[in-house]
Design a protein around this motif. Sequence first.
Motif: not given
Length: 325
Positions: A82, A86-87, A93-94, A89-91, A57-58
């Motif tokens: 994972h 959490a995934i 956000t992206l 929230e990460q994606f 994700s980074v």
Amino acid sequence: MTLFSMLDLATSAPGRTVREALLDIVPAARAAEAAGYHRVWYAEHHNMRGVASSATSVLVGHVAAHTSSIRVGAGGVMLPNHSPLAIAEQFGTLAELYPGRIDLGLGRAPGGDLAMLAALRRRPEDSERFPTDVVELASYLGDGLPAEAVNAYPGRGTNVPLYILGSSLFGAKLAAQLGLPYAFASHFAPDALEAALAAYRQDFRPSASCPEPYAIVAANVVAADDADDAARTFRAVLRERVRRFVLRPGVELSDADVESILDGPHGERIHHMMSVSAVGTVTDVRDHLGALVERTGADELIVAHQVPDLAARVRSIELLAEALA
């Protein structure tokens, strides 16, 4: 015209640092964007020398920030490593930062060995939850009624497109059952390609996000202006595969010794692993990939340019676009 995309593992050749490998991903993605590629994906791997795409994700966020139109995503996140929240929230956000450009491919494999799983505080049996984890993840990214207890913020309402990745009938049947696009990892595991695609299309259940089957087929590509240059580069890639997958950690051999292994029984595994590869000039690549599309009926090709040198990789990216134009 079949869509074409790029898979990038942020690989570092012998003698190059991880930082150098990571710095190369932006100019490679920009070259793909300029050449008309549909998307670029980064794959989660762990404990693998020469592969720097573990924090997927980074990399997705970094590349999305330095490009303007190409889709960017994970190909894929290994979901058993994972929590779905959490995934999401990460994606999520992206997706909020780069609307309409983020993809999320999901795999069931751990992306590493048992020691790696222990270091991640995971167990092999965690992969058994993959189907329910995919459904849970999709619920966090959707725009239905809020859950009573937990919602993903960011994530909720972003509807990040999900793709199931696989190299067996399991992933194909799951993608069909959930009505999701399916990407087959034939660039390193070609055995079940035709059978998996047939099962996916036969069992497919239409969904709101994917009303018809959508199959992505992966291939390796080394394209160059000179066929001999392409062949030499691909041979060097095969030698590196021997070092990564055949030799024990810490064992160092000369190129000549590795060539002997590559031409022997142990090398057959490497040759087979890399058998879905288009190597040569524009004409060679066009012929090989055209035959692959005809054989599989792929809606999209996603290619891993197996070229360690950045300038030569950019040229391979450009030549592939020319071959498929």
